[in-house]
Structure formats: C-alpha cells, structure tokens
Design a protein around this motif. Structure first.
Motif, PDB file in Angstrom:
ATOM      1  N   SER A 178     149.093  24.571 -51.088  1.00 14.12           N
ATOM      2  CA  SER A 178     148.303  25.668 -51.610  1.00 14.12           C
ATOM      3  C   SER A 178     147.895  25.372 -53.047  1.00 14.12           C
ATOM      4  N   THR A 179     146.822  26.019 -53.489  1.00 16.09           N
ATOM      5  CA  THR A 179     146.385  25.876 -54.880  1.00 16.09           C
ATOM      6  C   THR A 179     147.511  26.288 -55.823  1.00 16.09           C
ATOM      7  N   GLY A 180     148.243  27.329 -55.443  1.00 17.17           N
ATOM      8  CA  GLY A 180     149.324  27.805 -56.286  1.00 17.17           C
ATOM      9  C   GLY A 180     150.377  26.752 -56.536  1.00 17.17           C
ATOM     10  N   LEU A 181     150.781  26.013 -55.506  1.00 18.80           N
ATOM     11  CA  LEU A 181     151.812  24.995 -55.685  1.00 18.80           C
ATOM     12  C   LEU A 181     151.281  23.827 -56.512  1.00 18.80           C
ATOM     13  N   PHE A 182     149.999  23.476 -56.338  1.00 13.38           N
ATOM     14  CA  PHE A 182     149.407  22.459 -57.206  1.00 13.38           C
ATOM     15  C   PHE A 182     149.512  22.891 -58.668  1.00 13.38           C
ATOM     16  N   LEU A 183     149.200  24.165 -58.941  1.00 13.52           N
ATOM     17  CA  LEU A 183     149.239  24.649 -60.321  1.00 13.52           C
ATOM     18  C   LEU A 183     150.669  24.688 -60.866  1.00 13.52           C
ATOM     19  N   VAL A 184     151.621  25.127 -60.050  1.00 11.90           N
ATOM     20  CA  VAL A 184     153.012  25.129 -60.491  1.00 11.90           C
ATOM     21  C   VAL A 184     153.458  23.702 -60.805  1.00 11.90           C
ATOM     22  N   SER A 185     153.062  22.756 -59.971  1.00 16.51           N
ATOM     23  CA  SER A 185     153.411  21.357 -60.199  1.00 16.51           C
ATOM     24  C   SER A 185     152.826  20.870 -61.522  1.00 16.51           C
ATOM     25  N   LEU A 186     151.574  21.227 -61.769  1.00 21.82           N
ATOM     26  CA  LEU A 186     150.932  20.855 -63.026  1.00 21.82           C
ATOM     27  C   LEU A 186     151.680  21.463 -64.201  1.00 21.82           C
ATOM     28  N   ALA A 187     152.014  22.737 -64.101  1.00 21.43           N
ATOM     29  CA  ALA A 187     152.712  23.413 -65.190  1.00 21.43           C
ATOM     30  C   ALA A 187     154.086  22.802 -65.447  1.00 21.43           C
ATOM     31  N   LEU A 188     154.809  22.486 -64.389  1.00 19.79           N
ATOM     32  CA  LEU A 188     156.125  21.886 -64.562  1.00 19.79           C
ATOM     33  C   LEU A 188     156.035  20.518 -65.236  1.00 19.79           C
ATOM     34  N   GLY A 189     154.884  19.856 -65.081  1.00 23.05           N
ATOM     35  CA  GLY A 189     154.692  18.564 -65.717  1.00 23.05           C
ATOM     36  C   GLY A 189     154.221  18.653 -67.156  1.00 23.05           C
ATOM     37  N   LEU A 190     153.669  19.812 -67.543  1.00 21.39           N
ATOM     38  CA  LEU A 190     153.044  19.929 -68.869  1.00 21.39           C
ATOM     39  C   LEU A 190     153.739  20.911 -69.802  1.00 21.39           C
ATOM     40  N   THR A 200     168.192  20.899 -69.010  1.00 19.04           N
ATOM     41  CA  THR A 200     168.348  19.588 -68.364  1.00 19.04           C
ATOM     42  C   THR A 200     167.565  19.537 -67.058  1.00 19.04           C
ATOM     43  N   GLY A 201     167.648  20.611 -66.261  1.00 21.89           N
ATOM     44  CA  GLY A 201     166.918  20.654 -65.001  1.00 21.89           C
ATOM     45  C   GLY A 201     165.419  20.555 -65.210  1.00 21.89           C
ATOM     46  N   ILE A 202     164.914  21.236 -66.238  1.00 20.49           N
ATOM     47  CA  ILE A 202     163.484  21.185 -66.552  1.00 20.49           C
ATOM     48  C   ILE A 202     163.068  19.765 -66.909  1.00 20.49           C
ATOM     49  N   ASP A 203     163.855  19.110 -67.754  1.00 20.78           N
ATOM     50  CA  ASP A 203     163.522  17.751 -68.185  1.00 20.78           C
ATOM     51  C   ASP A 203     163.583  16.758 -67.023  1.00 20.78           C
ATOM     52  N   VAL A 204     164.581  16.918 -66.176  1.00 15.49           N
ATOM     53  CA  VAL A 204     164.725  16.006 -65.029  1.00 15.49           C
ATOM     54  C   VAL A 204     163.551  16.167 -64.077  1.00 15.49           C
ATOM     55  N   PHE A 205     163.177  17.419 -63.793  1.00 15.98           N
ATOM     56  CA  PHE A 205     162.081  17.636 -62.845  1.00 15.98           C
ATOM     57  C   PHE A 205     160.753  17.161 -63.433  1.00 15.98           C
ATOM     58  N   ARG A 206     160.558  17.364 -64.746  1.00 12.83           N
ATOM     59  CA  ARG A 206     159.334  16.867 -65.369  1.00 12.83           C
ATOM     60  C   ARG A 206     159.260  15.339 -65.263  1.00 12.83           C
ATOM     61  N   LYS A 207     160.404  14.675 -65.415  1.00 10.89           N
ATOM     62  CA  LYS A 207     160.410  13.211 -65.288  1.00 10.89           C
ATOM     63  C   LYS A 207     160.054  12.786 -63.868  1.00 10.89           C
ATOM     64  N   LEU A 208     160.561  13.520 -62.868  1.00 12.56           N
ATOM     65  CA  LEU A 208     160.224  13.207 -61.481  1.00 12.56           C
ATOM     66  C   LEU A 208     158.711  13.314 -61.267  1.00 12.56           C
ATOM     67  N   LEU A 209     158.105  14.376 -61.788  1.00 11.87           N
ATOM     68  CA  LEU A 209     156.663  14.569 -61.639  1.00 11.87           C
ATOM     69  C   LEU A 209     155.882  13.529 -62.429  1.00 11.87           C
ATOM     70  N   ASP A 218     156.896  10.456 -63.141  1.00  9.77           N
ATOM     71  CA  ASP A 218     157.034   9.155 -62.477  1.00  9.77           C
ATOM     72  C   ASP A 218     156.136   9.045 -61.246  1.00  9.77           C
ATOM     73  N   CYS A 219     155.984  10.159 -60.518  1.00 11.52           N
ATOM     74  CA  CYS A 219     155.208  10.084 -59.275  1.00 11.52           C
ATOM     75  C   CYS A 219     153.729  10.343 -59.493  1.00 11.52           C
ATOM     76  N   CYS A 220     153.410  11.233 -60.437  1.00 15.44           N
ATOM     77  CA  CYS A 220     152.053  11.792 -60.456  1.00 15.44           C
ATOM     78  C   CYS A 220     151.362  11.752 -61.818  1.00 15.44           C
ATOM     79  N   ASP A 221     152.102  11.529 -62.895  1.00 16.63           N
ATOM     80  CA  ASP A 221     151.558  11.427 -64.253  1.00 16.63           C
ATOM     81  C   ASP A 221     150.581  12.562 -64.577  1.00 16.63           C
ATOM     82  N   PRO A 222     151.032  13.812 -64.500  1.00 17.32           N
ATOM     83  CA  PRO A 222     150.109  14.936 -64.698  1.00 17.32           C
ATOM     84  C   PRO A 222     149.432  14.954 -66.062  1.00 17.32           C
ATOM     85  N   LYS A 223     150.104  14.528 -67.117  1.00 20.38           N
ATOM     86  CA  LYS A 223     149.505  14.562 -68.453  1.00 20.38           C
ATOM     87  C   LYS A 223     148.225  13.746 -68.524  1.00 20.38           C
ATOM     88  N   ARG A 224     148.211  12.637 -67.841  1.00 22.23           N
ATOM     89  CA  ARG A 224     147.061  11.731 -67.913  1.00 22.23           C
ATOM     90  C   ARG A 224     146.109  11.884 -66.742  1.00 22.23           C
TER      91      ARG A 224
END
Length: 334
Positions: free
Chosen positions: A256-268, A55-64, A66-72
């Motif tokens: 940091s580049t690392g946090l950008f990548l973690v954010s991308l991964a959490l979205g994908l 549930t936490g994974i799904d909720v956080f992916r939705k937050l990302l 809604d704000c950033c649309d990493p898939k697209r």
C-alpha cells in the motif's frame, strides 16, 4: 492383475504426495490472519503506553538503508538517474523508460529534504481517524506525510490536521477524479492548494499507464506557478522496499502507499508516528469503522494486504521502533 498393479502405483503416489504436502506445511506452515476481534483485543492489551526504543529505531533504519537507501533513492533525481539511464517499471517488469532530454529536465537535482528529519507523522486515510481528535498532534510534527491527495477541508482538520510537507498522488486519482487532466485543469489546481508548498510524490515510472497522467500533473503545476514541488518516486526504491517487506512476511501484489510512506519515514526520520492505519471493520470499542475517514470505498480485493501490513507495523510499535496511533488522541496517555 494389471488393474491391481495400477491401483498399487496410485496408492504409492498418493502416499508420496501426502508426505510431500506434510513436509511443506512443516517447513512453511499455513499462516492464518487474526480476526478483527483478535486484533482489537491485542491492541487493547497493549494499552496507550508506548516507549521509544532508540536502539530499535537505529537498527531498523540501518536495515532500510542497507536494502533500499531511502536518503539517496526515494525520488528520481538528476544525481541517481542521469541521461540515458534505464528506469525499469517496478509494477510492470517488461516496461522501462530511458531518461531523455524531456524527462531529465523534470527531475530535481538531488534529494531536496533537509535530512535528518526529526519528528515525522505519516497520516493514512483510515476511518479510525474520525472523531479521533488527532489533528493537533499531527500538526505538531516537524514533517507530515499524507497519502493520495486526501481531503483536508474544515470538517476534517480537527481529526487529521491541516499541515502537509509531502503528499502522494496515485496516477489513478488523476485519471478518475480529474479526467486525466485532458479537459480542464482548474479543479486539480484548486484542490492542490490544500497542500500548501509541500512535495507531491508520484509513481510516474511504476506502471506504464501512470506515466502520462503523472507528467501532465507536473506540467499543470508548473504552468500555473504552483508552490508545490513534484517528486517522482524512484521505481528502484519501490521495488527494493517491496522485496524488503516480502521478506518480512507480507504477501501482496503490491504494498500500500501507506506502507511505502512509513518505510520512507523510518529511513529518514528520528521518530515516526503513524495515524489512520487501521484496515479493520471494528474500532477499539467494537464499533463499525469506514474504510476512509471521508468515505467507505473499499480497495480492489487481493491487490494489497493491509491487515498483514498492520500486523508488521504493530510489531514495530510494540518494540518501540514506530508509534502507531489507533485510538483517540484525546485519551489520557494516548
């Protein structure tokens, strides 16, 4: 008389200033980062036990989403950046690039990743990876992301693995390590073979000085028939991710580049494990830790806020949203 009146006015202003300051501190209390020792104690208290929270994974992916649309939006593509579109640099707000015939032809048609990704490993370059034995775990992930063209030579693979599916390349690396590709391109081409047929993710439109080195890197790989695919980071995605984490309490000029990548991964990805994210001077057994697993060159002071970033990642770890590996991968249950 006039002097006494002047002093009374100063006293009133001093009291008002103190009251305003106290109110400000009440509303926005001063945040003190924990010490390295406090962080070590916190991580040790958590132990090696980690349980995925679907549930936490799904909720956080939705937050990302809604704000950033990493898939697209994570990369500049022909779909999201057609001819004539203005790309505003996320690191220099007064600079922009209008997509023209030359740059449009360099963009991939659409997001090239086969989504959703399953188990992803995001590998930072922290010295905590030394003697971690995490290489096998990292290589077992379905998709491996790495930061800033790290060395993957035989002396490191036991700890960091050898597989790569996406690797970032900061334009400053092209400038410093490869002389901006103005003299010889062979060292760059040879070094890139370590990443197989992965995607190279470059922020070509983040800061103006980074555009030309990024384009040179693209043409160098293209001219040598490399198996690597260049993806340019979408500055709109980088900007929205920066705002997202700023809203979560990270105070830095740039993530940091690392946090950008973690954010991308959490979205994908369905499940994300982060390795090598430990920006502290002490290990879990309170031994000195180098900044990188391959050197001890420190970042520019005040540019990133990596301790703050780690605290945010650790909160996600404790909630089961993201797994952060900071100790030995050989330890029981680690």
């Amino acid at each position: 008389m006039l002097l006494r009146c002047h002093r009374n006015k100063l006293s009133v202003w001093a009291v008002l200033c103190i009251l305003v300051l106290l109110c400000w501190l009440y509303i926005f209390p001063v945040y003190r980062l924990p010490s390295d020792k406090e962080i070590v104690d916190e991580v040790l208290r958590q132990g090696h036990v980690w349980q995925k929270n679907r549930t936490g994974i799904d909720v956080f992916r939705k937050l990302l989403t809604d704000c950033c649309d990493p898939k697209r939006m994570f990369a500049v593509t022909k779909q999201n950046s057609p001819m004539g579109k203005i790309l505003w640099y996320d690191g220099e707000f007064y600079h922009s690039h209008t997509v023209n015939n030359e740059t449009y032809s360099l963009f991939v048609q659409d997001t090239p990743l086969q989504l959703p990704l399953k188990r992803c490993a995001v590998v930072g370059n922290g010295g905590v990876l030394k003697q971690s034995g995490c290489g096998k775990d990292i290589d077992q992930a379905d998709f491996v992301m790495r930061c800033n063209l790290p060395p993957l030579t035989k002396e490191y693979t036991e700890d960091v693995g050898s597989r790569t599916h996406l690797v970032t390349a900061n334009p400053s690396i092209i400038e410093k390590r490869f002389q901006n590709l103005l003299w010889s391109r062979k060292p760059f081409v040879e070094s890139m073979k370590a990443y197989g047929s992965s995607y190279v993710y470059m922020p070509a439109f983040s800061m103006k000085p980074g555009t030309d080195p990024s384009l040179r890197a693209y043409y160098t790989l293209s001219d040598t028939s490399s198996n690597l695919t260049m993806l340019f980071a979408n500055p709109e995605f980088l900007r929205t991710v920066g705002k997202f984490w700023k809203g979560h309490g990270i105070h830095a000029k740039r993530l940091s580049t690392g946090l950008f990548l973690v954010s991308l991964a959490l979205g994908l990805c369905d499940e994300v494990t982060a390795y090598g994210f430990w920006p502290f001077s002490l290990s879990l057994d309170e031994q000195p830790v180098s900044h990188h697993y391959y050197d001890n060159v420190l970042p520019f002071s005040g540019f990133h806020a990596m301790p703050e970033e780690f605290i945010q990642l650790w909160q996600l770890h404790k909630s089961g949203t993201l797994r952060v590996r900071v100790g030995s991968c050989l330890a029981k249950g680690g």
